[in-house]
Design an enzyme around this catalytic site. Sequence first.
Site, PDB file in Angstrom:
ATOM      1  N   LYS A 195       0.831  -1.210   0.000  1.00  0.00           N
ATOM      2  CA  LYS A 195       0.000   0.000   0.000  1.00  0.00           C
ATOM      3  C   LYS A 195       0.864   1.258   0.000  1.00  0.00           C
ATOM      4  O   LYS A 195       0.380   2.335  -0.350  1.00  0.00           O
ATOM      5  CB  LYS A 195      -0.935  -0.002   1.211  1.00  0.00           C
ATOM      6  CG  LYS A 195      -0.249   0.033   2.556  1.00  0.00           C
ATOM      7  CD  LYS A 195      -1.249  -0.056   3.690  1.00  0.00           C
ATOM      8  CE  LYS A 195      -0.567  -0.061   5.054  1.00  0.00           C
ATOM      9  NZ  LYS A 195      -1.526  -0.193   6.163  1.00  0.00           N
ATOM     10  N   ARG A 196       2.119   1.149   0.389  1.00  0.00           N
ATOM     11  CA  ARG A 196       3.012   2.310   0.375  1.00  0.00           C
ATOM     12  C   ARG A 196       3.532   2.616  -1.018  1.00  0.00           C
ATOM     13  O   ARG A 196       4.003   3.724  -1.284  1.00  0.00           O
ATOM     14  CB  ARG A 196       4.198   2.066   1.320  1.00  0.00           C
ATOM     15  CG  ARG A 196       3.813   1.927   2.781  1.00  0.00           C
ATOM     16  CD  ARG A 196       5.023   1.644   3.651  1.00  0.00           C
ATOM     17  NE  ARG A 196       4.656   1.464   5.042  1.00  0.00           N
ATOM     18  CZ  ARG A 196       4.222   0.330   5.572  1.00  0.00           C
ATOM     19  NH1 ARG A 196       4.111  -0.736   4.795  1.00  0.00           N
ATOM     20  NH2 ARG A 196       3.901   0.244   6.835  1.00  0.00           N
TER      21      ARG A 196
END
Length: 457
Positions: free
Chosen positions: A224-225
């Site tokens: 998700k980063r």
Amino acid sequence: MFHVGGARSALYNWATARQQGGVFVLRIEDTDAARNKPEWTDGIISALAAIGIHEGDPGFEGPYFQSANADSHRAAAEKLYAAGRAYYCDCTREQAAERSGSAQTGYDGFCRERGLEYAEGRALRFRTPDEGTTVVVDLIRGEPAFPNSAIEDFVIARGDGSPVFLLANVVDDLEQGVTEVIRGEEHLSNTPKQQLLWEALGAVPPVWAHLPVIVNEKRQKLSKRRDKVALEDYLAEGYLPEAMVNYLMLLGWGPKDDVEIRPYAELEQLFRISEVNAASAFFDVQKLRSFNGEYIRALSVDAFIDATAPYLAADRAPWPAEAFDAAAYAELAPLAQSRIAVLSEIVEQVDFLFLAEPVQDEQSWAKAMKNKDVALALLGTAREKLAALEAWQAAALKEELEAVAAEHGLKLGKAQAPIRVAVTGRTVGLPLFESLEVLGRERTLARLDAAAERLAA
């Protein structure tokens, strides 16, 4: 946000449960207060509903909340302690690291025989067998074996008495009658510990299946980063839920007949958890786009218009509400439907129709107007011919522009480029003649004049 990997896991659980006449159990593991908010739970439930897994189905059970079962978690911890399968420990991480000389070595069992009783700050550790092997029966990975000597005496309750995930998860599975656990491979390392807990509590462990990790084009685990991973983001962009479900079902598994695009009902019947590949699954966004395009083209025109409506509404579109003409859009919608792969792309296809002036793509302008004199001449002749045209219809417009091209010794495709860019702002878009017909004579001529003025300047 709901990770696409979680959505894939949910679909595999859903399909397996339905095949066997069982139930899909949704449990919210909310014992970590910092990672728990009611709106996040609502997001999980709505995301599941978007892919067809919803509370109204008789095969859906929950949501259960782990925090509601805290008394059972504590009772299990006490049972293990009373049976001699767990002991209290007051060692800090720093002390354990100092004894072993490394923070990575793990706990050394220092408190095993000290006979400590419960006190604030003392953790409860499970006493792992010194000998033997814990074999995990995994429907995807076979029977991986874990030497017990390599499994440290792990914490099952914190210093404040609250049970940790490993124990709470086992107790909840036991009480909720879970017989199969299908989850991501990152949990495989937890499984021998959980299996030891099942056995220590006098129960038969469930059947396990650990799904392959999902990776990006660089073969890195989806993060998700770094990557777009939220199911909600894909749906908001205009990926149809049916297309997302179809694609996610194929991340690690595929039907034996190699027919990939098919409705979920068929995929559910064909799916076998034991056939899932253990190798990493590549999340190919281009393939997802292709799937989505197929699903978009399969919609009826009315369904397509309804599906694109949110992207054309005033709160999202770049034009004012009064500029949108539903009848004009309906004329071009079938043409747009065959050209977009994601619903949000509809805006670029039709913005020329509802904006006072077209959005001018400078690269398109430079390419189409590269030869200034030729472009000016084409625009001038086209303006003259089209102004005199009696029937403002696609066929007649094409005929006139073919004559313009011939007059300038060009093929129609070459002659179209300056006109298309003048009217729509781009070199690529919907069929030109149908676009001109819907745009209308007055606005078309005005845009040809504006382009000629810009070129002349």
